[in-house]
Design a protein around this motif. Sequence first.
Motif, PDB file in Angstrom:
ATOM      1  N   SER A  49       0.826  -1.212   0.000  1.00 28.23           N
ATOM      2  CA  SER A  49       0.000   0.000   0.000  1.00 28.23           C
ATOM      3  C   SER A  49       0.858   1.258   0.000  1.00 28.23           C
ATOM      4  N   ALA A  50       2.008   1.225   0.716  1.00 25.20           N
ATOM      5  CA  ALA A  50       2.896   2.388   0.722  1.00 25.20           C
ATOM      6  C   ALA A  50       3.465   2.645  -0.666  1.00 25.20           C
ATOM      7  N   PHE A  51       3.769   1.576  -1.412  1.00 21.72           N
ATOM      8  CA  PHE A  51       4.280   1.726  -2.775  1.00 21.72           C
ATOM      9  C   PHE A  51       3.233   2.379  -3.671  1.00 21.72           C
ATOM     10  N   LEU A  52       1.966   1.949  -3.556  1.00 25.70           N
ATOM     11  CA  LEU A  52       0.910   2.537  -4.369  1.00 25.70           C
ATOM     12  C   LEU A  52       0.652   3.987  -3.982  1.00 25.70           C
ATOM     13  N   ASP A  53       0.699   4.265  -2.673  1.00 24.29           N
ATOM     14  CA  ASP A  53       0.511   5.667  -2.236  1.00 24.29           C
ATOM     15  C   ASP A  53       1.593   6.565  -2.813  1.00 24.29           C
ATOM     16  N   LYS A  54       2.816   6.084  -2.849  1.00 25.98           N
ATOM     17  CA  LYS A  54       3.912   6.868  -3.401  1.00 25.98           C
ATOM     18  C   LYS A  54       3.722   7.107  -4.888  1.00 25.98           C
ATOM     19  N   ARG A  55       3.236   6.089  -5.622  1.00 19.81           N
ATOM     20  CA  ARG A  55       2.975   6.263  -7.056  1.00 19.81           C
ATOM     21  C   ARG A  55       1.887   7.302  -7.283  1.00 19.81           C
ATOM     22  N   ARG A  56       0.835   7.269  -6.493  1.00 22.25           N
ATOM     23  CA  ARG A  56      -0.224   8.268  -6.640  1.00 22.25           C
ATOM     24  C   ARG A  56       0.289   9.670  -6.318  1.00 22.25           C
ATOM     25  N   LEU A  57       1.151   9.774  -5.303  1.00 20.83           N
ATOM     26  CA  LEU A  57       1.717  11.069  -4.939  1.00 20.83           C
ATOM     27  C   LEU A  57       2.572  11.630  -6.062  1.00 20.83           C
ATOM     28  N   LEU A  58       3.374  10.779  -6.681  1.00 25.22           N
ATOM     29  CA  LEU A  58       4.228  11.241  -7.790  1.00 25.22           C
ATOM     30  C   LEU A  58       3.393  11.652  -8.991  1.00 25.22           C
ATOM     31  N   HIS A  59       2.332  10.903  -9.303  1.00 25.44           N
ATOM     32  CA  HIS A  59       1.454  11.288 -10.411  1.00 25.44           C
ATOM     33  C   HIS A  59       0.785  12.630 -10.127  1.00 25.44           C
ATOM     34  N   ARG A  60       0.311  12.823  -8.904  1.00 35.35           N
ATOM     35  CA  ARG A  60      -0.328  14.088  -8.551  1.00 35.35           C
ATOM     36  C   ARG A  60       0.665  15.234  -8.626  1.00 35.35           C
ATOM     37  N   LYS A  61       1.877  14.996  -8.175  1.00 36.52           N
ATOM     38  CA  LYS A  61       2.907  16.027  -8.215  1.00 36.52           C
ATOM     39  C   LYS A  61       3.263  16.403  -9.650  1.00 36.52           C
ATOM     40  N   SER A  62       3.302  15.378 -10.549  1.00 43.88           N
ATOM     41  CA  SER A  62       3.607  15.652 -11.952  1.00 43.88           C
ATOM     42  C   SER A  62       2.526  16.510 -12.582  1.00 43.88           C
TER      43      SER A  62
END
Length: 639
Positions: A471-484
């Motif tokens: 779940s932490a890996f998926l949260d990080k991916r969502r955070l990076l997409h939002r940041k982009s």
Amino acid sequence: MRTFRFFYISLPFFFVFFSAVSQLQDQTATKKSVRILSKTLIGDDGRVYACSDNDFFSFESNGSIAWSVHMNFKCNTDFSPVYSGFNQMLVLAENRILRVTFPRNGIKSEPELFFDPGETILGFAVSISSSSVYITVKNHGLYAYNMFRQQLWIAEPKIERFGYRLGCRKDYDNCTFNSRPVIDSCEGSIYISNNEGELYSLSLRGTYYQWIQDFSLVDRLFTVTPGDNGLVYVVFPLKSLVFALDSFSGDILWEKTVGPLAETSASDLVIDSNGWASIGSLDGTLYSLSRTGELHKTPKNAETDSVIQIEPLLDCSGYAVYVSQTKLEGKIDHVIEDYTYVSAKKPETAVFSLVVPETRSIYWSQSYSDQIPGLLLDKDLHHFLLDERIVLAFVAASSSGNPFRCRSKHEKLSSSCSFSEPEHLDIYIGNERAIIWFLLFEFVIMVLFTVLVRFCFVFWRKKKLQDRPFSAFLDKRRLLHRKSREIDKTITRLQNESIADESAVDKIGNLIQERENVKRKLSSTYSLGRDIDESKSKLKDYVLPLYGRGSRSFSFQNRENESITIFQTPRDESSSEESYRDQHYDGVADDEHDEDDLDRKQKGKLLAHSEGSSNDGDGIASSRRSIYLKERSLSLKTN
């Protein structure tokens, strides 16, 4: 169902032949000198092999004696010799099996005792492929020996598996094998029956019972012939029935009625190279059956006063059979209860024919009455009693009237099992199209499953998933997409502003740099594929904004293998670089505090490279800054 029995009311069938031959014999010959030959065997060399009394004979196709060997025991005329390979024959003599070796360079050797059980031998067979001999001994069982006379195994009809009886289920105590073994070389099987009407299928390699079929409800008296085509034929002489069995499972595929048959010894089928099984009948007709049960009669309209009482013989080509048909002075059929009795008068003529069962064509036919000299048989046969069986063997060996080419040994072996695949019933009748689509669907599912397994194998080896929750890996991916997405919106907003100065340009460059870092992480460290070693990649994805003259726009260009020039204001350069470094790293470190040192090292290399480039060209950089500011102010005034 009617059954048939055949009785003679006249002289035996060999009367005509014997009377004719006796006329040609020497006047000094006596009746005592006439001998009876056993059943014959036509060898691959075209010779006819048989035994009589204490002698074993090898005849040429014209009837002359090629060689003979004396035996210490009297042979059994009810059995034909069996070829055992290596120029050797096995002969049954006084319940002993003798091995006769062919002469070499004119030197004869005495027959060797191969097997002596001290009991009655019911029959034997040889398997050339396994170099084994299989012998049925009355009240004992089936014995298997190799060619060195070493016993391999013994099989009995009484079988119990896990407390369940597989054979001899009606009379277990008195059940015994009562037939000779029959070898099916194509299937590697042995067929043998017991006295209760059960047929066994055993493996050639050991006492493994493949299947047992019970025919006691039909009749207990039957003969078995392997079809070399995936089928096993069972003939019931008294019932005039032919059953076709699947050699693999023992299931009955079809059955046919073939007219009245003669005694059991003459009810063996002959299988040709086209897969047709032929048998003669007492109605004078040759019945031929295909693998699927198609029935052919030859001739179509047989004479009413003729019979076929001996089994046909295969010709040397394998595609035709020789048939002996006897014409009588008269024949009467009458039915008593469930049996049909055939009464025959004196025989008149024997007609020998060459027939192709598949096409029902008769290629050659000739009749003989008292004109036996027309057979052109040698005088050596004058010492033996000739009947239809013996004469037919020499007719077949001499290929009389045969237009076909004889097969070689290699051709016989290659074509012997050419029809060994039986036609099994299709349980999916009418659904072949659905089956094909189903198999295609299964194939696609298997491919997708393989891809999924490989993806999972690669994905779970990522460093960011080691000792961390998914779940932490998926949260990080969502955070990076939002940041982009936020960076893209900010860059678009800054580009659309009416006022653009050097600080805005620097800010856009920093945002672009940060966006590239985010994309790199999404495509490597936080991607759904394998990790990429960033230390081996080139630093060619870093870009800086460039101002285009003549309009208010910004273009960005990748410069491979070139130094990067950073436009700065006349203020202190060190403070500007520190401000750029602080602004860039602070923004990244807030959300990406768990990145590797490798990213930071590469960022440091980029900044060092940029700083070195600016220090080496201070004068050029100062002049470029002044020119850029002047052009920028003029452009703004103009607009």
